[in-house]
Write a protein that holds these residues in place. Structure first.
Motif, PDB file in Angstrom:
ATOM      1  N   ARG A   1       0.826  -1.209   0.000  1.00 34.85           N
ATOM      2  CA  ARG A   1       0.000   0.000   0.000  1.00 34.85           C
ATOM      3  C   ARG A   1       0.859   1.257   0.000  1.00 34.85           C
ATOM      4  O   ARG A   1       0.631   2.189  -0.784  1.00 34.85           O
ATOM      5  N   ASN A   2       1.886   1.296   0.847  1.00 38.82           N
ATOM      6  CA  ASN A   2       2.735   2.479   0.938  1.00 38.82           C
ATOM      7  C   ASN A   2       3.432   2.774  -0.381  1.00 38.82           C
ATOM      8  O   ASN A   2       3.487   3.925  -0.832  1.00 38.82           O
ATOM      9  N   PHE A   3       3.978   1.717  -0.987  1.00 44.95           N
ATOM     10  CA  PHE A   3       4.732   1.928  -2.222  1.00 44.95           C
ATOM     11  C   PHE A   3       3.845   2.443  -3.336  1.00 44.95           C
ATOM     12  O   PHE A   3       4.180   3.448  -4.000  1.00 44.95           O
ATOM     13  N   PHE A   4       2.725   1.804  -3.584  1.00 46.19           N
ATOM     14  CA  PHE A   4       1.902   2.227  -4.714  1.00 46.19           C
ATOM     15  C   PHE A   4       1.219   3.559  -4.460  1.00 46.19           C
ATOM     16  O   PHE A   4       0.985   4.328  -5.405  1.00 46.19           O
ATOM     17  N   ASN A   5       0.925   3.882  -3.220  1.00 42.68           N
ATOM     18  CA  ASN A   5       0.435   5.230  -2.928  1.00 42.68           C
ATOM     19  C   ASN A   5       1.507   6.271  -3.228  1.00 42.68           C
ATOM     20  O   ASN A   5       1.217   7.363  -3.736  1.00 42.68           O
ATOM     21  N   TYR A   6       2.765   5.944  -2.926  1.00 43.52           N
ATOM     22  CA  TYR A   6       3.871   6.860  -3.234  1.00 43.52           C
ATOM     23  C   TYR A   6       3.998   7.041  -4.741  1.00 43.52           C
ATOM     24  O   TYR A   6       4.182   8.171  -5.225  1.00 43.52           O
ATOM     25  N   VAL A   7       3.912   5.942  -5.484  1.00 45.59           N
ATOM     26  CA  VAL A   7       4.002   6.024  -6.947  1.00 45.59           C
ATOM     27  C   VAL A   7       2.899   6.918  -7.504  1.00 45.59           C
ATOM     28  O   VAL A   7       3.138   7.759  -8.381  1.00 45.59           O
ATOM     29  N   VAL A   8       1.685   6.752  -6.996  1.00 48.38           N
ATOM     30  CA  VAL A   8       0.553   7.546  -7.477  1.00 48.38           C
ATOM     31  C   VAL A   8       0.760   9.020  -7.148  1.00 48.38           C
ATOM     32  O   VAL A   8       0.515   9.905  -8.001  1.00 48.38           O
ATOM     33  N   ARG A   9       1.230   9.311  -5.958  1.00 49.97           N
ATOM     34  CA  ARG A   9       1.490  10.718  -5.612  1.00 49.97           C
ATOM     35  C   ARG A   9       2.542  11.304  -6.544  1.00 49.97           C
ATOM     36  O   ARG A   9       2.432  12.461  -6.972  1.00 49.97           O
ATOM     37  N   TRP A  10       3.572  10.519  -6.830  1.00 50.76           N
ATOM     38  CA  TRP A  10       4.634  10.993  -7.727  1.00 50.76           C
ATOM     39  C   TRP A  10       4.073  11.261  -9.124  1.00 50.76           C
ATOM     40  O   TRP A  10       4.340  12.325  -9.702  1.00 50.76           O
ATOM     41  N   MET A  11       3.292  10.337  -9.651  1.00 54.74           N
ATOM     42  CA  MET A  11       2.736  10.538 -10.990  1.00 54.74           C
ATOM     43  C   MET A  11       1.773  11.729 -11.020  1.00 54.74           C
ATOM     44  O   MET A  11       1.795  12.518 -11.972  1.00 54.74           O
ATOM     45  N   ASN A  12       0.966  11.860  -9.996  1.00 59.10           N
ATOM     46  CA  ASN A  12       0.034  12.996  -9.958  1.00 59.10           C
ATOM     47  C   ASN A  12       0.778  14.332  -9.918  1.00 59.10           C
ATOM     48  O   ASN A  12       0.308  15.326 -10.481  1.00 59.10           O
ATOM     49  N   SER A  13       1.929  14.351  -9.277  1.00 60.63           N
ATOM     50  CA  SER A  13       2.691  15.600  -9.169  1.00 60.63           C
ATOM     51  C   SER A  13       3.435  15.943 -10.465  1.00 60.63           C
ATOM     52  O   SER A  13       3.795  17.108 -10.679  1.00 60.63           O
ATOM     53  N   LYS A  14       3.681  14.945 -11.304  1.00 58.57           N
ATOM     54  CA  LYS A  14       4.469  15.174 -12.525  1.00 58.57           C
ATOM     55  C   LYS A  14       3.604  15.298 -13.769  1.00 58.57           C
ATOM     56  O   LYS A  14       3.979  15.984 -14.729  1.00 58.57           O
ATOM     57  N   PHE A  15       2.486  14.634 -13.782  1.00 56.95           N
ATOM     58  CA  PHE A  15       1.688  14.571 -15.010  1.00 56.95           C
ATOM     59  C   PHE A  15       0.241  15.004 -14.762  1.00 56.95           C
ATOM     60  O   PHE A  15      -0.678  14.519 -15.292  1.00 56.95           O
TER      61      PHE A  15
END
Length: 434
Positions: free
Chosen positions: A420-434
């Motif tokens: 959960r932690n990892f994929f939430n981090y990935v989603v936050r990263w993608m939302n911030s970049k794209f």
């Protein structure tokens, strides 16, 4: 009362159809056939309209159609395409540069989907080398994969590859060549014969520091000699393969196209001792995604501390040997060097994540799994990446498969939030970049 009942019924209907904001239940993936027929994919579509960023996953040979990231990211609203390359489960036949054509089809397919504006590449393990190579060629053109120092070069068919918009590397491999180089047993005296060993270079010789019942301790002098000998053996293998390949189709060669290439004692001889394990920690304080969701900045040490090697596996055919072909060795598994740790010519191979990252400009996220042993390797990839927009994080307690490292735990479910932690981090990263 009637109005209240109607509203309750409408809410129930919205929940059942997955249209309440934040509900993105995963539907069954759709099989996608590419060309040639061995290239295949599975499209994971959220129940709601997907976000305008799609994600693509592929590996060199592994089956990624059911990869964990597909469900986790589609459940978070992203359209995800997982793919198997034309060399699915067939390591011996891999022609490295050709896989970029499979990735190209996947990106083009995703861009044809309604509403998709951006495509992000998700490179897990060996998929990191696959997708970083693709993006480097897409950004720089075939000149990148035709540089003079390359052992093998790409063709004109890699011109004009569509670029991806971002790259995520997860517990990334440096590439097959560095992996093979560092696992080669340099004590082999005669290629093809695993029985003939130089005792002065034997990593399983107690006189050299090997401990069969606990952590080994090799001297600095032995290590330097060993790493140089690993490079020397790899360079001999390359010279032999190049010579044999140059004679394909000529008199005396049994086949016109390729031939078998056996490497004995090719796996399981990476020097592992307490000093080497300590060197796998991050060199600088880095973001550490803790199990409780906090992100702290600190030197991160790998949780796995097993420092034993198995001499029995190294001498076997099944476990220690690599059965390749001349072409698959040269295109995918060979790399030049003078020292297996500090003297690798990263750009002598097209299968080299460090070399490719030096040519990529799109946003990059590098994530290392804290329950595995690749922290320093992944930190190095982050350092070598040319992109000005890059991020590096270590996920506490995660094993290579993005699951809790249960053998690392000192109490039950100590790292139960890894996924959960990892994929939430990935989603936050993608939302911030794209």
């Amino acid at each position: 009362m009637t109005r209240t009942i109607w509203l309750l019924a409408a809410c129930v209907l919205l929940v059942l159809t997955g249209r309440v904001r934040g509900v993105t239940a995963q539907t069954s993936p759709i099989y996608v056939q590419f060309d040639p027929f061995t290239v295949k994919g599975a499209l994971y579509r959220p129940s709601e309209a997907p976000r305008d960023v799609a994600v693509l996953l592929i590996h060199r040979v592994n089956n990624y159609l059911g990869h964990l990231a597909a469900r986790e990211l589609s459940n978070r609203g992203f359209l995800v395409l997982t793919m198997n390359s034309r060399f699915d489960n067939n390591e011996a036949s891999v022609i490295w540069e050709v896989i970029a054509l499979d990735v190209k089809q996947g990106i083009e397919y995703l861009r044809r989907q309604p509403g998709i504006r951006k495509v992000v590449l998700f490179g897990h393990s060996g998929g990191a080398a696959t997708l970083s190579f693709y993006q480097a060629v897409a950004e720089k053109g075939p000149s990148f994969c035709r540089a003079p120092q390359k052992l093998t070069v790409c063709g004109d068919d890699l011109a004009g590859l569509p670029k991806a918009d971002g790259l995520i590397l997860v517990d990334a491999s440096l590439g097959n060549g560095p992996g093979l180089l560092r696992n080669l047993n340099p004590a082999v005296v005669s290629e093809g014969d695993p029985r003939r060993i130089d005792p002065a270079l034997d990593p399983f010789n107690p006189a050299n520091g090997f401990n069969p019942s606990g952590p080994s301790r090799y001297s600095r002098e032995f290590k330097e000699k060993y790493f140089a000998a690993q490079s020397a053996r790899m360079n001999r293998l390359i010279a032999s393969a190049v010579d044999q390949a140059s004679r394909l189709g000529a008199g005396g060669a049994p086949f016109p196209d390729d031939n078998a290439f056996l490497i004995v004692r090719a796996d399981g001889a990476r020097l592992v001792d307490e000093e080497e394990m300590a060197a796998r920690a991050t060199a600088a304080p880095r973001k550490h995604l803790k199990n409780d969701g906090r992100v702290v900045t600190e030197i991160v040490k790998p949780l796995r501390t097993d420092a034993r090697m198995n001499p029995d596996d190294n001498r076997l055919f099944d476990g220690g040997a690599r059965m390749l072909t001349l072409r698959s060795f040269l295109t995918t598994n060979a790399i030049r060097s003078t020292h297996a740790v500090t003297g690798i010519d990263w750009c002598s191979s097209n299968n080299s994540t460090p070399c490719a990252l030096g040519e990529i400009s799109v946003p990059i996220l590098v994530a290392a799994m804290g329950g595995n042993t690749g922290l320093r390797d992944n930190e190095m990839l982050y350092e070598m990446a040319a992109s000005r927009d890059k991020d590096f994080v270590v996920v506490e307690g995660a094993n290579h498969n993005i699951q809790p490292c249960t053998e690392c735990e000192t109490k039950k479910d100590q790292y139960g939030n890894v996924k959960r932690n990892f994929f939430n981090y990935v989603v936050r990263w993608m939302n911030s970049k794209f």
